[in-house]
Design an enzyme around this catalytic site. Structure first.
Site, PDB file in Angstrom:
ATOM      1  N   ASP A  53       0.826  -1.213   0.000  1.00 55.43           N
ATOM      2  CA  ASP A  53       0.000   0.000   0.000  1.00 55.43           C
ATOM      3  C   ASP A  53       0.863   1.267   0.000  1.00 55.43           C
ATOM      4  O   ASP A  53       1.938   1.295   0.603  1.00 55.43           O
ATOM      5  CB  ASP A  53      -0.901  -0.023   1.248  1.00 55.43           C
ATOM      6  CG  ASP A  53      -2.004   1.014   1.167  1.00 55.43           C
ATOM      7  OD1 ASP A  53      -2.292   1.501   0.059  1.00 55.43           O
ATOM      8  OD2 ASP A  53      -2.582   1.329   2.216  1.00 55.43           O
ATOM      9  N   ASN A  77     -10.700  -3.553  -6.000  1.00 55.85           N
ATOM     10  CA  ASN A  77      -9.939  -2.576  -6.800  1.00 55.85           C
ATOM     11  C   ASN A  77     -10.571  -2.298  -8.169  1.00 55.85           C
ATOM     12  O   ASN A  77     -10.215  -1.324  -8.827  1.00 55.85           O
ATOM     13  CB  ASN A  77      -8.478  -3.016  -6.979  1.00 55.85           C
ATOM     14  CG  ASN A  77      -7.632  -2.852  -5.741  1.00 55.85           C
ATOM     15  OD1 ASN A  77      -6.648  -3.552  -5.525  1.00 55.85           O
ATOM     16  ND2 ASN A  77      -8.001  -1.908  -4.885  1.00 55.85           N
TER      17      ASN A  77
HETATM   18  C1  FPP Z   1      -2.394   0.078  -3.077  1.00 57.97           C
HETATM   19  O1  FPP Z   1      -1.758   1.317  -3.028  1.00 57.97           O
HETATM   20  C2  FPP Z   1      -1.777  -0.686  -4.135  1.00 57.97           C
HETATM   21  C3  FPP Z   1      -2.454  -1.339  -5.111  1.00 57.97           C
HETATM   22  C4  FPP Z   1      -3.922  -1.330  -5.212  1.00 57.97           C
HETATM   23  C5  FPP Z   1      -1.731  -2.038  -6.189  1.00 57.97           C
HETATM   24  C6  FPP Z   1      -0.493  -2.792  -5.799  1.00 57.97           C
HETATM   25  C7  FPP Z   1       0.189  -3.166  -7.036  1.00 57.97           C
HETATM   26  C8  FPP Z   1       1.518  -3.124  -7.259  1.00 57.97           C
HETATM   27  C9  FPP Z   1       2.509  -2.808  -6.238  1.00 57.97           C
HETATM   28  C10 FPP Z   1       2.081  -3.375  -8.615  1.00 57.97           C
HETATM   29  C11 FPP Z   1       1.510  -4.480  -9.393  1.00 57.97           C
HETATM   30  C12 FPP Z   1       2.011  -5.815  -9.009  1.00 57.97           C
HETATM   31  C13 FPP Z   1       2.478  -6.735  -9.856  1.00 57.97           C
HETATM   32  C14 FPP Z   1       2.657  -8.098  -9.378  1.00 57.97           C
HETATM   33  C15 FPP Z   1       2.855  -6.433 -11.222  1.00 57.97           C
HETATM   34  P1  FPP Z   1      -2.508   2.666  -3.448  1.00 57.97           P
HETATM   35  O2  FPP Z   1      -2.065   3.037  -4.800  1.00 57.97           O
HETATM   36  O3  FPP Z   1      -3.966   2.512  -3.232  1.00 57.97           O
HETATM   37  O4  FPP Z   1      -1.904   3.668  -2.458  1.00 57.97           O
HETATM   38  P2  FPP Z   1      -2.517   5.028  -1.919  1.00 57.97           P
HETATM   39  O5  FPP Z   1      -3.358   4.622  -0.745  1.00 57.97           O
HETATM   40  O6  FPP Z   1      -1.297   5.809  -1.540  1.00 57.97           O
HETATM   41  O7  FPP Z   1      -3.303   5.685  -3.007  1.00 57.97           O
END
Ligand code: FPP
Length: 262
Positions: free
Chosen positions: A35, A83
């Site tokens: 996250d 998501n």
């Molecule tokens: C949450 O952070 C993160 C996600 C919903 C996606 C996680 C995905 C990856 C790290 C990359 C993809 C993985 C692979 C295996 C290719 P957020 O973006 O919601 O964070 P925020 O709360 O700061 O907005």
């Protein structure tokens, strides 16, 4: 190297606890909620997609660092069943990253002896994504140093519902009776029944919740939270989590095994 220095230059000198892996209790299965990508990008005035790209890059580091500590299973939360409600462009970026990732990094995963598996409602994903999963799983089956489990289109509640559906079908078919459903039988109907439950779940970025991740499997997991955003979560943060985990007394509802606890 001076004898009082850590073997690993990345460890800060302010550490008071020994950080040699042999001094730590190492979880068999570590799970991570990746996250903070969006906030990482925002701080740099970059688009959210750049944060996800940095987050995906950091997964490579996590694998290396976990391999160093001899962790056998690492599960990462890459895309949840919730998501899909994000803007279409962001969902598209995450799907694209996923498609790119396993082909691009396969040589490095091979070098580290990392087997790749997936958990989630994979059958509900677009066919090109399912093909990526199949290719990565088949191509890495022989590797046995560590298993990286990528939770994609994963929701703990959906996993439990789908396990219940499988069992309900067996009851309806007269194969089992409802009173034969035990916790063990239920667990055998989850997505990856052969994988041990996570010992430790880490969530960076300052949020302190588990967000539908490994709801059944994580019932007795230790939790560790950090304010560092996922793309910046490195060896130092992993070590801090392992130091904290080493000090935890896991009782699983029983009593402490420590002799001084009466
Ligand atoms: C949450 O952070 C993160 C996600 C919903 C996606 C996680 C995905 C990856 C790290 C990359 C993809 C993985 C692979 C295996 C290719 P957020 O973006 O919601 O964070 P925020 O709360 O700061 O907005």
């Amino acid at each position: 190297m001076r004898s009082d220095e850590s073997k690993f230059s990345i460890f800060s000198k302010k550490k008071t606890v020994e950080t040699d892996p042999s001094q730590l209790k190492i979880p068999t299965h570590l799970a991570v909620i990746m996250d903070g990508n969006g906030r990482w990008a925002k701080k740099r005035m970059l688009p959210r997609s750049a944060g996800h790209r940095a987050g995906a890059d950091n997964l490579k580091n996590l694998c290396k660092n976990c391999g160093h500590y001899g962790i056998k299973y690492v599960t990462v939360y890459a895309f949840s069943t919730e998501n899909w409600s994000r803007p279409e462009s962001e969902v598209h970026t995450l799907m694209e990253l996923f498609v790119e990732y396993f082909d691009r990094y396969d040589p490095e995963l091979e070098q580290e002896g990392i087997r790749v598996r997936f958990t989630g409602d994979i059958a509900a994903l677009p066919e090109n994504i399912q093909a990526v999963c199949k290719r990565a799983e088949e191509g890495s089956k022989h590797r046995d140093r560590m298993t990286l489990i990528v939770a994609f289109n994963y929701g703990g509640r959906r996993e439990i519902v789908q396990a219940s559906q499988k069992l309900a079908e067996r009851v309806a078919a007269g194969d089992i009776t409802s009173d034969q459903i035990t916790e063990e039988l239920f667990a055998q109907n989850l997505y990856l029944p052969d994988v041990p439950d996570p010992d430790l779940i880490i969530r960076p970025s300052g949020e302190e919740r588990t967000s539908n991740f490994l709801v059944w499997e994580g019932a007795y997991s230790e939790l560790w939270f950090s304010d560092v955003l996922w793309p910046d979560f490195g060896m130092q943060e992993l070590t801090d989590a392992l130091i904290a985990y080493t000090k935890r007394d896991r009782r699983f509802g029983g009593l402490s095994e420590k002799k001084d606890d009466v």
